[in-house]
Design a protein around this motif. Structure first.
Motif, PDB file in Angstrom:
ATOM      1  N   SER A  58     -50.909  89.454  13.338  1.00 33.64           N
ATOM      2  CA  SER A  58     -51.410  90.130  14.545  1.00 33.64           C
ATOM      3  C   SER A  58     -50.954  91.564  14.258  1.00 33.64           C
ATOM      4  O   SER A  58     -51.425  92.445  15.020  1.00 33.64           O
ATOM      5  CB  SER A  58     -50.424  89.680  15.660  1.00 33.64           C
ATOM      6  N   ARG A  59     -50.392  91.789  13.246  1.00 33.12           N
ATOM      7  CA  ARG A  59     -50.093  93.226  13.130  1.00 33.12           C
ATOM      8  C   ARG A  59     -51.174  94.113  12.281  1.00 33.12           C
ATOM      9  O   ARG A  59     -51.102  95.220  12.333  1.00 33.12           O
ATOM     10  CB  ARG A  59     -48.764  93.753  12.505  1.00 33.12           C
ATOM     11  N   LEU A  60     -52.176  93.385  11.877  1.00 35.66           N
ATOM     12  CA  LEU A  60     -53.183  94.254  11.189  1.00 35.66           C
ATOM     13  C   LEU A  60     -53.962  94.898  12.103  1.00 35.66           C
ATOM     14  O   LEU A  60     -55.043  95.645  11.921  1.00 35.66           O
ATOM     15  CB  LEU A  60     -53.838  92.866  10.327  1.00 35.66           C
ATOM     16  N   ILE A  69     -42.023  80.227  12.452  1.00 36.65           N
ATOM     17  CA  ILE A  69     -42.926  81.239  13.326  1.00 36.65           C
ATOM     18  C   ILE A  69     -43.453  79.883  14.461  1.00 36.65           C
ATOM     19  O   ILE A  69     -43.169  78.661  14.516  1.00 36.65           O
ATOM     20  CB  ILE A  69     -44.258  81.343  12.435  1.00 36.65           C
ATOM     21  N   ASN A  70     -44.282  80.659  15.366  1.00 41.84           N
ATOM     22  CA  ASN A  70     -44.969  79.846  16.426  1.00 41.84           C
ATOM     23  C   ASN A  70     -46.300  79.179  16.005  1.00 41.84           C
ATOM     24  O   ASN A  70     -46.887  79.844  15.260  1.00 41.84           O
ATOM     25  CB  ASN A  70     -45.375  80.916  17.601  1.00 41.84           C
ATOM     26  N   GLY A  71     -46.486  77.921  16.004  1.00 43.21           N
ATOM     27  CA  GLY A  71     -47.494  77.056  15.632  1.00 43.21           C
ATOM     28  C   GLY A  71     -48.531  77.369  16.268  1.00 43.21           C
ATOM     29  O   GLY A  71     -49.881  77.230  15.650  1.00 43.21           O
ATOM     30  N   GLN A  72     -48.626  78.378  17.303  1.00 42.47           N
ATOM     31  CA  GLN A  72     -49.874  78.706  17.850  1.00 42.47           C
ATOM     32  C   GLN A  72     -50.761  79.952  17.025  1.00 42.47           C
ATOM     33  O   GLN A  72     -51.820  80.027  17.100  1.00 42.47           O
ATOM     34  CB  GLN A  72     -49.940  79.605  19.303  1.00 42.47           C
ATOM     35  N   ARG A  73     -49.925  80.203  16.079  1.00 36.59           N
ATOM     36  CA  ARG A  73     -50.378  81.324  15.049  1.00 36.59           C
ATOM     37  C   ARG A  73     -51.119  80.830  13.842  1.00 36.59           C
ATOM     38  O   ARG A  73     -51.523  81.462  12.827  1.00 36.59           O
ATOM     39  CB  ARG A  73     -49.260  82.289  14.873  1.00 36.59           C
ATOM     40  N   LEU A  74     -51.062  79.491  13.856  1.00 32.52           N
ATOM     41  CA  LEU A  74     -51.466  78.640  12.512  1.00 32.52           C
ATOM     42  C   LEU A  74     -52.875  77.997  12.847  1.00 32.52           C
ATOM     43  O   LEU A  74     -53.237  77.687  13.936  1.00 32.52           O
ATOM     44  CB  LEU A  74     -50.286  77.686  12.197  1.00 32.52           C
ATOM     45  N   LYS A  75     -53.611  77.851  11.514  1.00 34.49           N
ATOM     46  CA  LYS A  75     -54.629  77.119  11.754  1.00 34.49           C
ATOM     47  C   LYS A  75     -54.630  76.163  10.439  1.00 34.49           C
ATOM     48  O   LYS A  75     -54.139  76.791   9.409  1.00 34.49           O
ATOM     49  CB  LYS A  75     -55.938  77.965  11.904  1.00 34.49           C
TER      50      LYS A  75
END
Length: 145
Positions: A78-80, A118-124
């Protein structure tokens, strides 16, 4: 210009018209109130139907993300957004899952074997094989024909 006598006459006439049939006016008002209640109930039912349909449409598009240990995943960076790159992907990885904790927290291993949570919502899910991943592609000059 109206005189006070004329004004008094008009207000008396209006009062007389309104109070002429008190019983029918009361019945008409009750009928209007009952119609208003029916209109409100119809609006409530239509709103409920609309919300159910919208929720069903939304839920149909959600892809369940159930991760298990040793799965390969990509991590959203998300920092990108601060330094946007036109062709740069916001997904980094792949990472291997070490452990899935409660409340969608996931412990990952990176390539060096370091762990981070990390939070799992940031993964795919990553669908390629881990062994076929090349870290860099050698760039060569084009061959002249």
């Amino acid at each position: 210009m109206s005189l006070p006598v004329e004004f008094e006459y008009h207000s008396l006439w209006a009062t007389k018209q309104m109070n002429f049939n008190v019983k029918t006016a009361a019945e008409r008002r009750l009928i209007q109130l009952n119609e208003l209640v029916e209109i409100r109930m119809d609006a409530y039912e239509n709103t409920k139907i609309y919300k159910e349909r919208t929720k069903a449409l939304h839920d149909k598009k959600i892809i369940p993300r159930d991760f298990a240990a040793n799965d390969l995943v990509l991590l959203f960076n998300s920092r990108l957004k601060i330094f946007p790159g036109k062709l740069r992907s916001r997904w980094s990885g792949p990472f291997r899952i070490k452990e899935v904790m409660p409340y969608n927290a996931v412990v990952l291993w990176d390539r060096e074997g370091k762990e981070f949570t990390i939070n799992g919502q940031r993964l795919k899910p990553y669908l390629a094989e881990y062994d076929t991943i090349e870290t860099s592609l050698p760039l060569e000059e084009p061959q002249a024909a």
